[in-house]
Design an enzyme around this catalytic site. Structure first.
Site, short mmCIF file in Angstrom:
data_model
loop_
_atom_site.label_atom_id
_atom_site.label_comp_id
_atom_site.label_asym_id
_atom_site.label_seq_id
_atom_site.Cartn_x
_atom_site.Cartn_y
_atom_site.Cartn_z
N TYR A 79 0.83 -1.20 0.00
CA TYR A 79 0.00 0.00 0.00
C TYR A 79 0.88 1.27 0.00
O TYR A 79 0.64 2.20 -0.78
CB TYR A 79 -0.90 -0.04 1.23
CG TYR A 79 -1.88 1.10 1.38
CD1 TYR A 79 -3.06 1.13 0.64
CD2 TYR A 79 -1.63 2.13 2.28
CE1 TYR A 79 -3.96 2.16 0.79
CE2 TYR A 79 -2.54 3.17 2.44
CZ TYR A 79 -3.70 3.19 1.69
OH TYR A 79 -4.59 4.22 1.85
N LYS A 126 1.13 4.20 -2.85
CA LYS A 126 0.81 5.61 -2.57
C LYS A 126 2.02 6.52 -2.83
O LYS A 126 1.86 7.69 -3.22
CB LYS A 126 0.32 5.75 -1.12
CG LYS A 126 -1.01 5.01 -0.86
CD LYS A 126 -2.12 5.52 -1.75
CE LYS A 126 -3.45 4.89 -1.47
NZ LYS A 126 -4.53 5.38 -2.33
#
Ligand code: NAP
Length: 248
Positions: A156, A160
């Site tokens: 994740y 990002k």
């Protein structure tokens, strides 16, 4: 007269949480709203009704953000139906959290595909439309963990961080044609995504936030309004944290 009167916004992943709050905020400022979802068809219908009740045009599209073909079909459909695209908020995202050595290839690929490759897909489809219009604002939903990393979220956090570099590159490639690209980096925001965390973990997050509370989707929608509107006309290639002063 709203801040977004006469504008058309396309928001990915707007049936819940942050995307939903942005759709409602944009509509309340006069924007027509096209939005996407993956599986929440009834929530999409409900949101469409709420947006229309604010006096704007609204259409929900089932479109998998991870699919290059679907992103291009979506952009074509939105342009046909709405006539233009002034603001793109790429908000759709998922988590598949675990420590790196327990992370499967499937968990890595799913998160990179839905959170990061999706941004390439939709930017590739929408940026040329904005360039032809000689203007537009692209907002990517990054995260504070894309800046600082996070144990248990390597996939994740990498996705990002990728959005931050993508936004800076898009800002440089499309700036001459009036297209801006920025990121929002939310901290700990109360949505379905964070509802799965234990009370203990939530309390430990809040202890590290200067404002001593979790953020709301509306807190993030305020920043998205700034970046989508002409209030930010001279802001591009930037990442704005929206985290209540979370310590890194
Ligand atoms: P959420 O409540 O889980 O909602 C996610 C939204 O994305 C839903 O509308 C979902 O649609 C849609 N979506 C998921 N996969 C999709 C796909 N493949 N194609 C199209 N739409 C898809 O999430 P949230 O907490 O509001 O987060 C929104 C964004 O903010 C995400 O990018 C997230 O990473 C980021 N963010 C959140 C936080 C936080 O604390 N919540 C912090 C930092 C960053 P369905 O309803 O159809 O599944």
């Amino acid at each position: 007269m709203g801040l977004l009167a006469g504008k058309v916004a396309l928001i990915t992943g707007a049936t819940r949480g942050i995307g939903r709050a942005i759709a409602l905020k944009y509509a309340s400022e006069g924007a027509d709203v096209a939005f996407t979802y993956l599986s929440s068809a009834s929530a999409a219908e409900e949101l469409t009704r709420e947006l229309e009740a604010l006096g704007v045009k609204a259409v929900g599209y089932r479109s998998d953000a991870g699919s290059y073909e679907e992103a291009h079909t979506l952009a074509t459909e939105v342009q046909k139906t709405f006539g233009r695209i002034d603001i793109l908020v790429h908000n759709a995202g998922i988590t598949r959290d675990t420590l790196l050595m327990r992370m499967s290839e499937e968990m890595w690929d799913a998160v990179i595909n839905t959170n990061l490759k999706s941004a390439f897909n939709i930017t590739h489809a929408v940026a040329p439309i904005m360039a032809r219009q000689r203007g537009g604002s692209i907002v990517y939903m990054s995260s504070v963990v894309g800046i600082g990393g996070n144990a248990g979220q390597a996939n994740y956090a990498a996705s990002k961080a990728g959005l931050i570099a993508l936004s800076k590159s898009v800002a440089k490639e499309f700036g001459a044609r009036g297209v801006r690209a920025n990121c929002i980096a939310p901290g700990f925001i109360q949505t379905d995504m964070t509802a799965i965390l234990s009370e203990e973990i939530r309390a430990s997050f809040v202890e590290n936030i200067s404002l001593r509370r979790a953020g709301t989707p509306e807190d993030v929608a305020g920043v998205a309004l700034f970046l989508g509107s002409s209030l930010s006309a001279y802001v591009t290639g930037q990442t704005i944290p929206c985290c209540g002063g979370m310590k890194g």
